[in-house]
Enzyme design. Structure first.
Site, short mmCIF file in Angstrom:
data_model
loop_
_atom_site.label_atom_id
_atom_site.label_comp_id
_atom_site.label_asym_id
_atom_site.label_seq_id
_atom_site.Cartn_x
_atom_site.Cartn_y
_atom_site.Cartn_z
N ASN A 78 0.82 -1.18 0.06
CA ASN A 78 -0.17 -0.06 0.15
C ASN A 78 0.77 1.29 -0.12
OD1 ASN A 78 -1.60 2.14 0.65
ND2 ASN A 78 -2.40 1.39 2.54
N LYS A 136 0.13 4.27 -0.29
CA LYS A 136 -0.56 5.45 0.25
C LYS A 136 -0.42 6.57 -0.55
CE LYS A 136 -0.33 3.07 4.95
NZ LYS A 136 0.07 3.46 6.10
N HIS A 154 -9.34 1.33 5.26
CA HIS A 154 -8.25 1.30 6.05
C HIS A 154 -8.31 2.37 6.97
CE1 HIS A 154 -3.83 2.60 6.49
NE2 HIS A 154 -3.66 1.38 6.08
N GLU A 182 -6.65 4.53 8.00
CA GLU A 182 -6.40 5.99 7.88
C GLU A 182 -7.73 6.87 7.20
OE1 GLU A 182 -2.79 5.64 5.59
OE2 GLU A 182 -1.85 5.03 7.49
N GLU A 228 -5.11 -4.77 10.60
CA GLU A 228 -4.01 -3.96 10.80
C GLU A 228 -4.29 -3.14 11.96
OE1 GLU A 228 -2.36 -2.79 6.86
OE2 GLU A 228 -3.55 -1.46 7.11
N GLY A 284 2.93 2.27 10.95
CA GLY A 284 4.04 3.28 10.64
C GLY A 284 4.88 3.54 11.98
N SER A 311 3.64 -2.33 10.37
CA SER A 311 5.16 -2.39 10.46
C SER A 311 5.66 -3.76 10.06
CB SER A 311 5.36 -1.93 11.85
OG SER A 311 4.99 -0.62 12.27
P1 13P Z 1 3.25 0.22 7.51
O1 13P Z 1 3.73 -0.80 6.79
O2 13P Z 1 4.04 1.51 7.07
O3 13P Z 1 3.17 0.28 9.02
O4 13P Z 1 1.75 0.52 7.10
C1 13P Z 1 0.86 -0.62 7.14
C2 13P Z 1 -0.17 -0.07 6.39
O5 13P Z 1 -1.18 0.68 6.97
C3 13P Z 1 -0.72 -0.85 5.21
O6 13P Z 1 -1.87 -0.61 4.73
#
Ligand code: 13P
Length: 249
Positions: free
Chosen positions: A12, A14, A98, A100, A166, A172, A211
């Site tokens: 992803n 983002k 997601h 976010e 997740e 992150g 992560s």
């Molecule tokens: P990270 O791997 O940067 O922690 O992000 C995970 C994520 O949100 C994938 O959708």
């Protein structure tokens, strides 16, 4: 234990990537060709890059996904993209729900369900994300939280669906749950899916995200009922993404 589905490692990206990032995708495509055929691989770039990435990836092991969609087919929804539009430019999947988008765009479970249904209507795989916050984990409310999210956001049918667990606090942050904690949640999700539909529920892939790095991929990917990863930051670098995929080599 029933046969687990073939794993999927999805990146992803983002809100990262410009046209010049095509060279990173090309490095992923070239590296993927050398990996054993034991894992499916997907890159989900920002929507601006889906068409060119799909063209570059055609005929390779990499398929292209999107990061969000609107529930409607078309209409007066300025700035939004329908699942049909994403499919039209070469996406085969779309991430929905997601954390976010839930946190920053106020997406509810009901909205996420509509998006998941829209994905199937368009012929896309929906990668449906669930996960608890730090406070929920500390309060011992993780399983209840995930169950509520599944109750509210699972589409009516499980075909063409991938679940991504997740934990919000792991995204992150460099932090990850213990393998036991990951296993508890994935086991619960597997049982939940089977209770809805035995055949489809045993074959639904359940990804872990948050992560995931080359250093921890092997341990996380060996947890029972973990059928791959949804990778954020580490998916932006071909070497790291491929090293994570190599956990299945
Ligand atoms: P990270 O791997 O940067 O922690 O992000 C995970 C994520 O949100 C994938 O959708």
């Amino acid at each position: 234990m029933a046969q687990e589905p073939r794993p999927l490692v999805a990146g992803n990206w983002k809100m990262n990537g410009l046209t010049a990032s095509r060279s990173e995708l090309e490095a992923i495509i070239a590296g993927a060709a050398t990996l054993p055929d034991t894992v499916d691989l997907m890159v989900c770039p920002p929507a601006t890059l889906i068409a060119s990435f799909a063209e570059a990836a055609a005929g390779s092991r990499i398929v292209i996904g999107a990061q969000d969609c609107h529930a409607a087919v078309s209409g007066a929804f300025t700035g939004d993209l329908s699942a049909e539009m994403l499919k039209d430019v070469g996406a085969v999947a779309v991430i929905v729900g997601h954390s976010e988008r839930r946190a920053l765009h106020g997406e509810t479970d009901a909205m996420v369900r509509e998006k998941a249904m829209a994905a199937r209507r368009a012929g896309l795989t929906a990668i449906l994300c669930v996960g608890e916050t730090r406070d929920e984990r500390d309060a011992g409310a993780t399983i209840a939280r995930i169950e509520r999210q599944l109750d509210g956001s699972l589409p009516d049918r499980l075909d063409g669906l991938v679940i991504a667990y997740e934990p919000v606090w792991a995204i992150g942050s460099g932090l990850t749950p213990t393998p036991k904690d990951v296993g508890d949640v994935h086991g619960m999700i597997r049982n939940y899916l089977i209770s809805k539909d035995k055949a489809a529920g045993s074959g639904t892939r359940i990804l872990y995200g948050g992560s995931v790095k080359p250093q921890n991929a092997k341990e996380l990917m060996s947890v029972p009922h973990v059928n791959g990863a949804l990778v954020g930051g580490a998916s932006l670098k071909a070497d790291d993404f491929l090293a994570i995929a190599a956990a299945y080599a």
